[in-house]
Design a protein around this motif. Structure first.
Motif, PDB file in Angstrom:
ATOM      1  N   MET A 165       0.808  -1.111  -0.443  1.00 58.03           N
ATOM      2  CA  MET A 165       0.261  -0.142  -0.183  1.00 58.03           C
ATOM      3  C   MET A 165       1.022   1.539   0.217  1.00 58.03           C
ATOM      4  SD  MET A 165      -3.332  -1.416   0.059  1.00 58.03           S
ATOM      5  CE  MET A 165      -3.829  -1.933  -0.005  1.00 58.03           C
ATOM      6  N   THR A 166       0.202   2.125  -0.245  1.00 56.61           N
ATOM      7  CA  THR A 166       0.984   3.549  -0.435  1.00 56.61           C
ATOM      8  C   THR A 166       1.572   4.450   0.794  1.00 56.61           C
ATOM      9  OG1 THR A 166      -0.714   5.108  -0.772  1.00 56.61           O
ATOM     10  CG2 THR A 166       0.300   4.207  -2.641  1.00 56.61           C
ATOM     11  N   ASN A 167       1.960   4.966   0.846  1.00 54.56           N
ATOM     12  CA  ASN A 167       2.368   5.868   2.071  1.00 54.56           C
ATOM     13  C   ASN A 167       0.458   6.575   1.608  1.00 54.56           C
ATOM     14  OD1 ASN A 167       5.177   4.592   3.339  1.00 54.56           O
ATOM     15  ND2 ASN A 167       5.840   5.912   1.249  1.00 54.56           N
ATOM     16  N   ASN A 168      -0.152   7.190   1.137  1.00 53.76           N
ATOM     17  CA  ASN A 168      -0.626   7.663   1.293  1.00 53.76           C
ATOM     18  C   ASN A 168      -2.046   7.102   1.683  1.00 53.76           C
ATOM     19  OD1 ASN A 168      -0.013  10.162   0.113  1.00 53.76           O
ATOM     20  ND2 ASN A 168      -1.320  10.081  -1.849  1.00 53.76           N
ATOM     21  N   TYR A 169      -1.591   5.885   2.061  1.00 54.21           N
ATOM     22  CA  TYR A 169      -3.043   4.707   2.232  1.00 54.21           C
ATOM     23  C   TYR A 169      -2.139   4.697   3.968  1.00 54.21           C
ATOM     24  CZ  TYR A 169      -6.298   1.132   2.561  1.00 54.21           C
ATOM     25  OH  TYR A 169      -6.815   0.053   2.593  1.00 54.21           O
ATOM     26  N   GLU A 170      -1.444   4.441   3.978  1.00 52.12           N
ATOM     27  CA  GLU A 170      -1.020   4.707   5.518  1.00 52.12           C
ATOM     28  C   GLU A 170      -1.668   5.882   6.866  1.00 52.12           C
ATOM     29  OE1 GLU A 170       1.262   2.373   8.264  1.00 52.12           O
ATOM     30  OE2 GLU A 170       1.542   1.573   6.788  1.00 52.12           O
ATOM     31  N   ALA A 171      -1.275   7.201   5.372  1.00 50.14           N
ATOM     32  CA  ALA A 171      -1.348   8.354   6.200  1.00 50.14           C
ATOM     33  C   ALA A 171      -3.303   8.147   7.004  1.00 50.14           C
ATOM     34  CB  ALA A 171      -1.148   9.763   4.973  1.00 50.14           C
ATOM     35  N   GLU A 172      -3.813   7.673   5.791  1.00 51.93           N
ATOM     36  CA  GLU A 172      -5.301   7.969   5.743  1.00 51.93           C
ATOM     37  C   GLU A 172      -5.765   7.371   7.600  1.00 51.93           C
ATOM     38  OE1 GLU A 172      -8.432   8.233   3.326  1.00 51.93           O
ATOM     39  OE2 GLU A 172      -7.281   9.842   2.248  1.00 51.93           O
ATOM     40  N   TYR A 173      -4.782   6.190   7.266  1.00 49.38           N
ATOM     41  CA  TYR A 173      -5.608   5.772   8.797  1.00 49.38           C
ATOM     42  C   TYR A 173      -4.680   6.286  10.327  1.00 49.38           C
ATOM     43  CZ  TYR A 173      -8.091   2.414   6.339  1.00 49.38           C
ATOM     44  OH  TYR A 173      -8.979   1.765   5.009  1.00 49.38           O
ATOM     45  N   ASN A 174      -4.296   7.350   9.893  1.00 50.10           N
ATOM     46  CA  ASN A 174      -3.074   7.843  11.368  1.00 50.10           C
ATOM     47  C   ASN A 174      -3.919   8.758  11.986  1.00 50.10           C
ATOM     48  OD1 ASN A 174      -1.272   8.453  12.688  1.00 50.10           O
ATOM     49  ND2 ASN A 174       0.696   8.400  11.832  1.00 50.10           N
ATOM     50  N   ASN A 175      -5.153   8.825  11.960  1.00 44.38           N
ATOM     51  CA  ASN A 175      -5.388  10.340  13.194  1.00 44.38           C
ATOM     52  C   ASN A 175      -4.737  10.891  13.375  1.00 44.38           C
ATOM     53  OD1 ASN A 175      -8.390   9.669  11.228  1.00 44.38           O
ATOM     54  ND2 ASN A 175      -8.857   7.598  12.398  1.00 44.38           N
ATOM     55  N   ARG A 176      -4.179  10.194  14.014  1.00 46.27           N
ATOM     56  CA  ARG A 176      -3.350  11.517  14.874  1.00 46.27           C
ATOM     57  C   ARG A 176      -2.762  12.358  14.235  1.00 46.27           C
ATOM     58  NH1 ARG A 176      -2.585   8.439  21.037  1.00 46.27           N
ATOM     59  NH2 ARG A 176      -4.687   7.201  20.913  1.00 46.27           N
ATOM     60  N   ALA A 177      -1.882  11.754  13.636  1.00 37.31           N
ATOM     61  CA  ALA A 177      -0.870  13.067  12.597  1.00 37.31           C
ATOM     62  C   ALA A 177      -1.670  13.969  11.885  1.00 37.31           C
ATOM     63  CB  ALA A 177      -0.286  12.234  11.323  1.00 37.31           C
ATOM     64  N   LEU A 178      -3.294  12.940  11.116  1.00 38.29           N
ATOM     65  CA  LEU A 178      -4.331  14.215  10.188  1.00 38.29           C
ATOM     66  C   LEU A 178      -4.379  15.523  11.290  1.00 38.29           C
ATOM     67  CD1 LEU A 178      -6.170  11.695   8.430  1.00 38.29           C
ATOM     68  CD2 LEU A 178      -4.410  13.278   8.041  1.00 38.29           C
ATOM     69  N   VAL A 179      -4.844  14.690  12.959  1.00 37.74           N
ATOM     70  CA  VAL A 179      -5.389  16.054  13.637  1.00 37.74           C
ATOM     71  C   VAL A 179      -3.881  16.136  14.678  1.00 37.74           C
ATOM     72  CG1 VAL A 179      -6.958  16.490  15.493  1.00 37.74           C
ATOM     73  CG2 VAL A 179      -7.615  14.642  13.597  1.00 37.74           C
ATOM     74  N   PRO A 180      -2.597  16.764  14.495  1.00 35.81           N
ATOM     75  CA  PRO A 180      -2.831  17.161  15.444  1.00 35.81           C
ATOM     76  C   PRO A 180      -1.900  18.394  16.554  1.00 35.81           C
ATOM     77  CG  PRO A 180      -2.077  18.633  12.918  1.00 35.81           C
ATOM     78  CD  PRO A 180      -3.172  17.689  13.059  1.00 35.81           C
ATOM     79  N   GLU A 181      -3.568  18.686  16.816  1.00 37.20           N
ATOM     80  CA  GLU A 181      -3.791  18.950  17.972  1.00 37.20           C
ATOM     81  C   GLU A 181      -4.365  18.401  18.753  1.00 37.20           C
ATOM     82  OE1 GLU A 181      -7.625  20.220  15.584  1.00 37.20           O
ATOM     83  OE2 GLU A 181      -5.521  19.860  15.438  1.00 37.20           O
ATOM     84  N   HIS A 182      -4.712  16.794  18.648  1.00 41.31           N
ATOM     85  CA  HIS A 182      -5.477  16.083  20.035  1.00 41.31           C
ATOM     86  C   HIS A 182      -4.347  15.265  20.464  1.00 41.31           C
ATOM     87  CE1 HIS A 182      -1.646  13.417  17.650  1.00 41.31           C
ATOM     88  NE2 HIS A 182      -1.443  12.851  19.165  1.00 41.31           N
ATOM     89  N   PRO A 183      -3.924  16.048  21.094  1.00 45.59           N
ATOM     90  CA  PRO A 183      -2.836  15.726  22.432  1.00 45.59           C
ATOM     91  C   PRO A 183      -3.857  16.802  23.446  1.00 45.59           C
ATOM     92  CG  PRO A 183      -0.655  15.975  21.236  1.00 45.59           C
ATOM     93  CD  PRO A 183      -2.139  16.398  19.923  1.00 45.59           C
TER      94      PRO A 183
END
Length: 279
Positions: free
Chosen positions: A1-19
């Protein structure tokens, strides 16, 4: 799978303010537990199984009497978070006379996802034996997956004393329903799934009784994969005779999508109350 696909499932990276969101959840959860406890409306840490995380917190509405019951199952990719960060999801529904239970479970890699499904089934049966009520199931992210699994559970097979229609109404938020995708992600080092085991724990493919009701809800700002999962289960289960509804909530990401439950006047709270009253 592409790195983009990996990124689609990394919600913490997609929402940097998650902490900051997680820290706020902890504060809001503690505040609502304190408020409900002072008013005698909370039962905290009910044990439904042997491990420390197998607990249920129940938040009752004011006024006593029998109330419709919603079970909320927390998310965290089956490997993080805990019920205490979600006590506040009961606030909105409690204001409308609906009781809310929030359940915990052991986490990957100490257990696998199949065992988490079994623990959540045990939590539902515990609530049935304690309260004698049918349950509307809800959950966020991994909890959305688990809520769908509860709706498609054959309760009579697990416990002859339980009603077949224990969990016929659900409101699943930002869930994953076809777990075969996990086999392509780096996180599968912990999940240890192959195609066959992933399909076994994917409610998208489970038989589900007609006449049930499922809302599959997702944040409008979530990744295309998360939008796809909610749409897929709404479509697939509709074809099996389930009354389904798909909704992408504008302006909400994978974590902020939960926040309207804190507000008694939000559209999300009002819809969940409407569903709970169909039990």
């Amino acid at each position: 799978m592409t790195n983009n696909y990996e990124a689609e499932y990394n919600n913490r990276a997609l929402v940097p303010e998650h902490p900051q969101i997680f820290e706020r959840w902890v504060r809001e959860g503690a505040a609502y537990r304190d408020e409900a406890a002072k008013e005698g409306r909370a039962e905290i840490g009910l044990k439904y199984g042997p491990s420390p995380r197998q607990t249920i917190d129940i938040f009752k509405p004011s006024g006593g009497g029998k109330a419709p019951l919603v079970l909320f199952i927390h998310g965290g990719y089956w490997r993080s978070l805990e019920p205490s960060s979600f006590s506040q999801v009961a606030r909105g529904m409690n204001a409308h006379g609906v009781a809310v239970a929030v359940s915990g479970y052991d986490l990957v890699p100490q257990v696998n996802i199949g065992q988490i499904i079994e623990q959540t089934q045990a939590a539902c049966l515990h609530l049935w034996k304690k309260l004698g009520q049918r349950i509307m199931v809800s959950g966020h992210s991994a909890g959305g997956h688990l809520a769908a699994c509860m709706m498609a559970t054959d309760w009579k097979k697990l416990d002859a004393s339980a009603p077949a229609d224990l969990t016929t109404v659900g409101y699943a938020i930002s869930g994953l329903y076809d777990l075969e995708v996990l086999t392509h992600l780096s996180g599968n080092a912990e999940f240890k799934l192959d195609a066959a085991s992933a399909k076994r724990i994917s409610p998208l493919f489970w038989p589900v009784g007609a006449g049930r009701v499922l809302d599959a809800v997702v944040g409008g700002d979530e990744s295309s994969e998360f939008l796809r999962h909610s749409k897929a289960i709404a479509d697939a289960w509709r074809a099996k005779g389930v009354e389904t509804r798909y909704e992408a909530i504008p302006g909400k990401n994978h974590f902020s999508v939960c926040d309207p439950m804190n507000d008694a006047n939000s559209a999300m709270t009002k819809r969940m109350v409407e569903l709970a009253k169909r039990l």
